[in-house]
Design an enzyme around this catalytic site. Structure first.
Site, PDB file in Angstrom:
ATOM      1  N   ASP A  14       0.548  -0.927   0.263  1.00  0.00           N
ATOM      2  CA  ASP A  14       0.101  -0.114  -0.056  1.00  0.00           C
ATOM      3  C   ASP A  14       0.415   1.447   0.003  1.00  0.00           C
ATOM      4  O   ASP A  14       2.032   1.240   0.396  1.00  0.00           O
ATOM      5  CB  ASP A  14      -0.962  -0.126   1.224  1.00  0.00           C
ATOM      6  CG  ASP A  14      -1.946   1.088   1.165  1.00  0.00           C
ATOM      7  OD1 ASP A  14      -2.630   1.456   0.183  1.00  0.00           O
ATOM      8  OD2 ASP A  14      -1.655   1.795   2.399  1.00  0.00           O
ATOM      9  N   SER A  15       0.073   2.457  -0.304  1.00  0.00           N
ATOM     10  CA  SER A  15       0.919   3.349   0.073  1.00  0.00           C
ATOM     11  C   SER A  15       1.801   3.829   1.152  1.00  0.00           C
ATOM     12  O   SER A  15       2.266   4.700   1.418  1.00  0.00           O
ATOM     13  CB  SER A  15       0.242   4.976  -0.970  1.00  0.00           C
ATOM     14  OG  SER A  15      -0.924   4.939   0.109  1.00  0.00           O
ATOM     15  N   TYR A  46       0.037   8.510  -2.194  1.00  0.00           N
ATOM     16  CA  TYR A  46      -0.269   8.137  -4.028  1.00  0.00           C
ATOM     17  C   TYR A  46      -1.576   9.000  -4.418  1.00  0.00           C
ATOM     18  O   TYR A  46      -2.056   9.178  -6.066  1.00  0.00           O
ATOM     19  CB  TYR A  46      -0.640   6.717  -4.437  1.00  0.00           C
ATOM     20  CG  TYR A  46       0.385   5.710  -3.662  1.00  0.00           C
ATOM     21  CD1 TYR A  46       1.949   6.369  -3.450  1.00  0.00           C
ATOM     22  CD2 TYR A  46       0.721   4.682  -4.977  1.00  0.00           C
ATOM     23  CE1 TYR A  46       2.703   6.154  -3.001  1.00  0.00           C
ATOM     24  CE2 TYR A  46       1.409   3.693  -3.985  1.00  0.00           C
ATOM     25  CZ  TYR A  46       2.586   4.316  -3.793  1.00  0.00           C
ATOM     26  OH  TYR A  46       4.069   3.652  -3.332  1.00  0.00           O
ATOM     27  N   CYS A  77      -3.847  -0.854  -2.766  1.00  0.00           N
ATOM     28  CA  CYS A  77      -4.175   0.668  -2.255  1.00  0.00           C
ATOM     29  C   CYS A  77      -5.211   0.897  -3.665  1.00  0.00           C
ATOM     30  O   CYS A  77      -5.248   0.275  -4.517  1.00  0.00           O
ATOM     31  CB  CYS A  77      -2.588   0.847  -2.729  1.00  0.00           C
ATOM     32  SG  CYS A  77      -2.875   3.101  -2.973  1.00  0.00           S
ATOM     33  N   ASN A  78      -6.253   1.280  -2.846  1.00  0.00           N
ATOM     34  CA  ASN A  78      -7.239   1.734  -4.678  1.00  0.00           C
ATOM     35  C   ASN A  78      -6.644   2.604  -5.355  1.00  0.00           C
ATOM     36  O   ASN A  78      -7.060   1.906  -6.834  1.00  0.00           O
ATOM     37  CB  ASN A  78      -8.320   2.358  -3.989  1.00  0.00           C
ATOM     38  CG  ASN A  78      -9.712   1.123  -3.337  1.00  0.00           C
ATOM     39  OD1 ASN A  78     -10.076   0.707  -3.976  1.00  0.00           O
ATOM     40  ND2 ASN A  78      -9.149   1.009  -1.547  1.00  0.00           N
ATOM     41  N   GLU A 156      -6.208   9.429   9.466  1.00  0.00           N
ATOM     42  CA  GLU A 156      -4.532   9.281   8.996  1.00  0.00           C
ATOM     43  C   GLU A 156      -4.599  10.447  11.338  1.00  0.00           C
ATOM     44  O   GLU A 156      -3.752   9.853  11.828  1.00  0.00           O
ATOM     45  CB  GLU A 156      -3.741   9.185   8.675  1.00  0.00           C
ATOM     46  CG  GLU A 156      -3.938   9.011   7.810  1.00  0.00           C
ATOM     47  CD  GLU A 156      -1.951   8.257   6.890  1.00  0.00           C
ATOM     48  OE1 GLU A 156      -1.759   9.385   6.801  1.00  0.00           O
ATOM     49  OE2 GLU A 156      -2.780   7.749   6.301  1.00  0.00           O
ATOM     50  N   CYS A 188     -11.279   3.190  -0.984  1.00  0.00           N
ATOM     51  CA  CYS A 188      -9.969   3.763  -0.941  1.00  0.00           C
ATOM     52  C   CYS A 188      -9.665   3.012   0.853  1.00  0.00           C
ATOM     53  O   CYS A 188     -10.877   2.673   1.533  1.00  0.00           O
ATOM     54  CB  CYS A 188     -10.744   5.246  -0.059  1.00  0.00           C
ATOM     55  SG  CYS A 188      -8.502   6.291   0.872  1.00  0.00           S
ATOM     56  N   THR A 189      -8.505   2.088   0.802  1.00  0.00           N
ATOM     57  CA  THR A 189      -8.020   2.036   2.263  1.00  0.00           C
ATOM     58  C   THR A 189      -8.657   2.450   3.674  1.00  0.00           C
ATOM     59  O   THR A 189      -8.990   1.840   4.009  1.00  0.00           O
ATOM     60  CB  THR A 189      -6.671   2.176   2.086  1.00  0.00           C
ATOM     61  OG1 THR A 189      -6.500   3.478   1.929  1.00  0.00           O
ATOM     62  CG2 THR A 189      -6.097   1.107   0.983  1.00  0.00           C
ATOM     63  N   HIS A 190      -9.152   3.803   3.106  1.00  0.00           N
ATOM     64  CA  HIS A 190      -8.926   4.796   4.891  1.00  0.00           C
ATOM     65  C   HIS A 190     -10.648   3.802   5.305  1.00  0.00           C
ATOM     66  O   HIS A 190     -10.382   4.603   6.301  1.00  0.00           O
ATOM     67  CB  HIS A 190      -8.507   5.589   4.645  1.00  0.00           C
ATOM     68  CG  HIS A 190      -7.256   5.731   4.838  1.00  0.00           C
ATOM     69  ND1 HIS A 190      -6.403   5.451   3.764  1.00  0.00           N
ATOM     70  CD2 HIS A 190      -6.215   6.574   5.465  1.00  0.00           C
ATOM     71  CE1 HIS A 190      -5.196   6.163   4.146  1.00  0.00           C
ATOM     72  NE2 HIS A 190      -4.523   6.552   4.973  1.00  0.00           N
TER      73      HIS A 190
HETATM   74  N1  DGL Z   1      -3.813   3.563  -0.420  1.00  0.00           N
HETATM   75  C1  DGL Z   1      -5.142   5.322  -0.908  1.00  0.00           C
HETATM   76  C2  DGL Z   1      -6.163   4.476  -1.589  1.00  0.00           C
HETATM   77  O1  DGL Z   1      -6.488   3.810  -0.939  1.00  0.00           O
HETATM   78  C3  DGL Z   1      -5.187   6.119  -0.233  1.00  0.00           C
HETATM   79  C4  DGL Z   1      -3.547   6.873   0.295  1.00  0.00           C
HETATM   80  C5  DGL Z   1      -3.208   7.814  -0.651  1.00  0.00           C
HETATM   81  O2  DGL Z   1      -3.442   8.199  -1.210  1.00  0.00           O
HETATM   82  O3  DGL Z   1      -2.047   7.132  -0.817  1.00  0.00           O
HETATM   83  O4  DGL Z   1      -6.650   5.087  -2.408  1.00  0.00           O
END
Ligand code: DGL
Length: 270
Positions: A14-15, A46, A77-78, A156, A188-190
């Site tokens: 993931d990012s 990302y 990561c999406n 976060e 999105c992961t979050h």
């Molecule tokens: N992991 C990213 C996603 O799921 C979210 C955080 C980022 O922007 O890197 O898109």
């Protein structure tokens, strides 16, 4: 006959810390598996970057995990999944699973009105990845994508409840009422971390891509007969490209458990 046990780890990248929502679901679905997680904390986020850069970072992350002898690659990561999945599938000799297709499939199965909403980072929404994946299943479905860039920093920061979070969610998601979707994909992961707030605003079923992805990983490992069957404690290793202490601090909140066995990898070797 004794079933063969495949000890090679599942590789997840993931990012940064967000992919731990996917890690958590995979751990729940496949508790015996060894797992290596890479969070590219030096280069997060990302979701605001160009497709070219996201592609480059995704390849470097995948190469690092391949060097660890993984048996399957999970792109948690999406944003990375949206941009780089087809190229990763083409270029790496293991199964590569992203979060977009499993989420899209689950949403299509759930929608009756054929109107699906998806939320994600700017790069994910701009890529149209969810819309493409949904249309590939059913062309007649209408999709509305909304970028919610403030959700990631708020999560976060730990501001997952309260006025600021709720007002932000209302501002982003209120237009969805007019659209009339009957399903919302958390792209999105979050976002699984704030699903109660989101559900309170949209009042329609939410699709958690993380949970759907974990089921997909299980299906592939079963099909290929490469599950780990040992009863010994599985090994979990975390790698980050910067600031392991920050990753541990936020990550423990995401996971609701302690994180150990974490190392920093030098960005130059990726
Ligand atoms: N992991 C990213 C996603 O799921 C979210 C955080 C980022 O922007 O890197 O898109």
């Amino acid at each position: 006959m004794k079933t063969r046990s495949d000890k090679r780890p599942i590789g997840i990248f993931d990012s940064g810390v967000g992919g731990l929502t996917v890690f958590k679901e995979i751990k729940k679905e496949l508790p015996r598996e060894n797992i290596i997680y890479l969070g590219d904390t030096a280069r997060v986020p990302y979701g605001i970057r160009s497709p070219e850069i996201v592609m480059k970072y995704s390849f470097e992350n995948a190469k690092f995990l391949m060097s660890k002898g993984i048996k399957i690659l999970v792109v948690a990561c999406n944003t990375s999944s949206s941009i780089s999945l087809p190229s990763l599938v083409e270029n790496f000799p293991v199964d590569v699973v992203g979060v977009v297709a499993p989420g899209a499939r689950a949403a299509v199965a759930r929608s009756r009105k054929k109107k699906i909403a998806v939320i994600g980072t700017e790069t994910t929404i701009k890529s149209g990845s969810y819309a493409k994946a949904i249309k590939a299943i059913d062309k007649s479905i209408v999709i509305n994508g909304i970028a919610c860039p403030l959700f990631v920093p708020l999560v976060e920061e730990g501001w997952t409840k309260g006025n600021i979070m709720t007002l932000t969610a209302k501002k982003y998601l209120s237009p969805l009422k007019k659209f009339g979707a009957d399903v919302l994909i958390l792209g999105c992961t979050h976002y699984p971390i704030i699903k109660d707030v989101i559900a309170g605003v949209v009042k329609i079923p939410l699709i958690d891509s993380a949970a759907e992805t974990a089921k997909e990983v299980r299906r592939i490992l079963e099909e290929r007969k490469i599950l780990r069957h040992d009863s010994g404690k599985p090994k979990v290793e975390f790698f980050v490209t910067d600031a392991p202490e920050k990753f541990v601090q936020i990550g423990e909140r995401f996971l609701g458990q302690t994180i150990s066995n974490i190392s920093k990898v030098n960005i130059d070797i990726l």
